[in-house]
Design a protein around this motif. Sequence first.
Motif, mmCIF file in Angstrom:
data_model
loop_
_atom_site.group_PDB
_atom_site.id
_atom_site.type_symbol
_atom_site.label_atom_id
_atom_site.label_comp_id
_atom_site.label_asym_id
_atom_site.label_seq_id
_atom_site.Cartn_x
_atom_site.Cartn_y
_atom_site.Cartn_z
ATOM 1 N N SER A 1 -4.825 13.577 0.889
ATOM 2 C CA SER A 1 -3.769 12.712 1.415
ATOM 3 C C SER A 1 -3.747 12.699 2.940
ATOM 4 N N GLY A 2 -4.663 13.442 3.574
ATOM 5 C CA GLY A 2 -4.700 13.500 5.034
ATOM 6 C C GLY A 2 -5.438 12.334 5.661
ATOM 7 N N PHE A 3 -5.449 12.301 6.973
ATOM 8 C CA PHE A 3 -6.063 11.213 7.747
ATOM 9 C C PHE A 3 -7.549 11.069 7.400
ATOM 10 N N VAL A 4 -8.303 12.172 7.494
ATOM 11 C CA VAL A 4 -9.734 12.131 7.195
ATOM 12 C C VAL A 4 -9.970 12.112 5.689
ATOM 13 N N THR B 1 1.156 10.506 -1.436
ATOM 14 C CA THR B 1 0.156 10.187 -2.463
ATOM 15 C C THR B 1 -0.010 8.689 -2.723
ATOM 16 N N LYS B 2 0.823 7.852 -2.096
ATOM 17 C CA LYS B 2 0.786 6.412 -2.366
ATOM 18 C C LYS B 2 -0.612 5.797 -2.194
ATOM 19 N N PRO B 3 -1.314 6.071 -1.066
ATOM 20 C CA PRO B 3 -2.658 5.478 -0.929
ATOM 21 C C PRO B 3 -3.620 5.959 -2.012
ATOM 22 N N LEU B 4 -3.491 7.223 -2.418
ATOM 23 C CA LEU B 4 -4.368 7.758 -3.461
ATOM 24 C C LEU B 4 -4.045 7.133 -4.821
ATOM 25 N N ARG B 5 -2.745 6.917 -5.088
ATOM 26 C CA ARG B 5 -2.359 6.242 -6.349
ATOM 27 C C ARG B 5 -2.930 4.822 -6.378
ATOM 28 N N ALA B 6 -2.929 4.164 -5.227
ATOM 29 C CA ALA B 6 -3.495 2.808 -5.154
ATOM 30 C C ALA B 6 -4.996 2.840 -5.451
ATOM 31 N N MET B 7 -5.673 3.890 -4.965
ATOM 32 C CA MET B 7 -7.106 4.035 -5.242
ATOM 33 C C MET B 7 -7.346 4.300 -6.725
ATOM 34 N N ASP C 1 -5.603 3.091 -9.115
ATOM 35 C CA ASP C 1 -5.480 1.780 -9.769
ATOM 36 C C ASP C 1 -6.734 0.932 -9.555
ATOM 37 N N ARG C 2 -7.285 1.032 -8.341
ATOM 38 C CA ARG C 2 -8.457 0.213 -7.992
ATOM 39 C C ARG C 2 -9.731 0.735 -8.659
ATOM 40 N N PHE C 3 -9.802 2.062 -8.848
ATOM 41 C CA PHE C 3 -10.987 2.693 -9.453
ATOM 42 C C PHE C 3 -10.553 3.501 -10.674
ATOM 43 N N PRO C 4 -10.252 2.835 -11.793
ATOM 44 C CA PRO C 4 -9.701 3.523 -12.965
ATOM 45 C C PRO C 4 -10.610 4.656 -13.452
ATOM 46 N N ASP C 5 -9.979 5.796 -13.778
ATOM 47 C CA ASP C 5 -10.659 6.960 -14.372
ATOM 48 C C ASP C 5 -11.702 7.602 -13.456
ATOM 49 N N ARG C 6 -11.652 7.282 -12.154
ATOM 50 C CA ARG C 6 -12.660 7.865 -11.262
ATOM 51 C C ARG C 6 -12.069 8.845 -10.253
ATOM 52 N N LEU C 7 -10.731 8.858 -10.120
ATOM 53 C CA LEU C 7 -10.077 9.739 -9.142
ATOM 54 C C LEU C 7 -9.023 10.600 -9.832
ATOM 55 N N ARG C 8 -9.175 11.909 -9.659
ATOM 56 C CA ARG C 8 -8.244 12.855 -10.263
ATOM 57 C C ARG C 8 -7.496 13.599 -9.163
ATOM 58 N N LEU C 9 -6.167 13.587 -9.216
ATOM 59 C CA LEU C 9 -5.337 14.303 -8.240
ATOM 60 C C LEU C 9 -4.936 15.664 -8.807
ATOM 61 N N CYS C 10 -5.108 16.699 -8.004
ATOM 62 C CA CYS C 10 -4.756 18.061 -8.409
ATOM 63 C C CYS C 10 -3.878 18.687 -7.331
ATOM 64 N N GLU C 11 -2.886 19.454 -7.742
ATOM 65 C CA GLU C 11 -2.063 20.185 -6.777
ATOM 66 C C GLU C 11 -2.787 21.473 -6.373
ATOM 67 N N SER D 1 -5.212 4.580 10.125
ATOM 68 C CA SER D 1 -4.776 5.555 9.119
ATOM 69 C C SER D 1 -4.444 4.851 7.811
ATOM 70 N N LEU D 2 -4.885 5.436 6.706
ATOM 71 C CA LEU D 2 -4.528 4.920 5.379
ATOM 72 C C LEU D 2 -3.220 5.521 4.900
ATOM 73 N N THR D 3 -2.758 6.556 5.622
ATOM 74 C CA THR D 3 -1.611 7.345 5.154
ATOM 75 C C THR D 3 -0.480 7.294 6.178
#
Length: 348
Positions: free
Chosen positions: A13-16, A44-50, A52-62, A200-202
């Motif tokens: 979720s950071g800049f880089v 997490t908003k930009p990551l949630r958008a990703m 949606d754009r790339f279904p089943d390819r991005l997994r978020l972990c705490e 920045s995306l975030t």
Amino acid sequence: MDKTVPVLVTGGSGFVGSHLVKRLLERGHLVHTTVRSTANAAKTKPLRAMQDRFPDRLRLCEADLLTEGSFDKAADGCGTVFHVASPFLVPDKIKDGRRDVVEPALHGTRNVLGAVDRTPAVRRLVLTSTVGAIFGDYIDVREMKNGVLSEEYVNTTSTVENNPYHYAKTAAEQAAWEAAKAQDRWSMVAVNPGLILGPSLTPASDSGSLFLLEELFKGYFFYGAPDFSFTTVDVRDVADAHIAAAENPDAHGRYILAAPAMTSFHDMSRILRAEYPRNLRLPRTRLPHWPVRVLGPAFGLTQDYIRKHLGIRFEVDNSRSVRELGLTYRPVEETVLDHYRAWRAPAG
């Protein structure tokens, strides 16, 4: 990198990190990324958008940098780990250098290294370091061969009290090299960017590089730009360099990521005024050194810092990144303008 094997990006979720996740997804990779809290909607908003754009390819972990073992789940099955997460705070946000910067950077890196060691699939670690792990203050570069910044030096002048961020990144990078040399299953590459600029995306980013330019954009220097310069690099080039460092089996050691010439506040203002000539907040002149020396302490600049940075410029040897990572650097004009437009966009 085998696109059927997932990769891990810490600090997505950071800049880089957000740019790196985006580039990896665009190139067809399966990506795991860590965030401190999946419940933080703004972060997490930009990551949630990703997602949606790339279904089943991005997994978020705490995962938390200070919690041992918290990266294990995210690293599971990954062949490459990009360790990007690290605190970057502006100096006046740092109340306790060891607690606020050094411990998260060093313990966080050690926790990620632990996850790498416990994950049999990992073959390559790409560590996001900084040019601050090469030098402490600008004046240090004058002691380098021909006064040119290159990868062969290690910062020995920063301390917890004097520049805790550079000290923390140096300690974290050295700890990672020690861990890499202690085994032979995975290899490590470090990338050492200068001041990272660009869009920045975030919007919720805490990156110190974004705060630094806000002072210029908001008109703090309308009376004149203080003669401070920076080694600069575009965040999109930094993301591409990370991927090249992972993909090129011959990549090794450290890679400075920065333009060969430094960029000053005055240079940035000139670039912006060419596009926005009516913006009265942007300085039109370069401030002489004496008022900076007199007034600097009122703005949190010590005389020691001013002596070691004001008016100092040096060349940067970025040839390894061009030759071995195939990097083509964006013009600084494009980077500064895109940075400014992205900064203006939320308000507009």
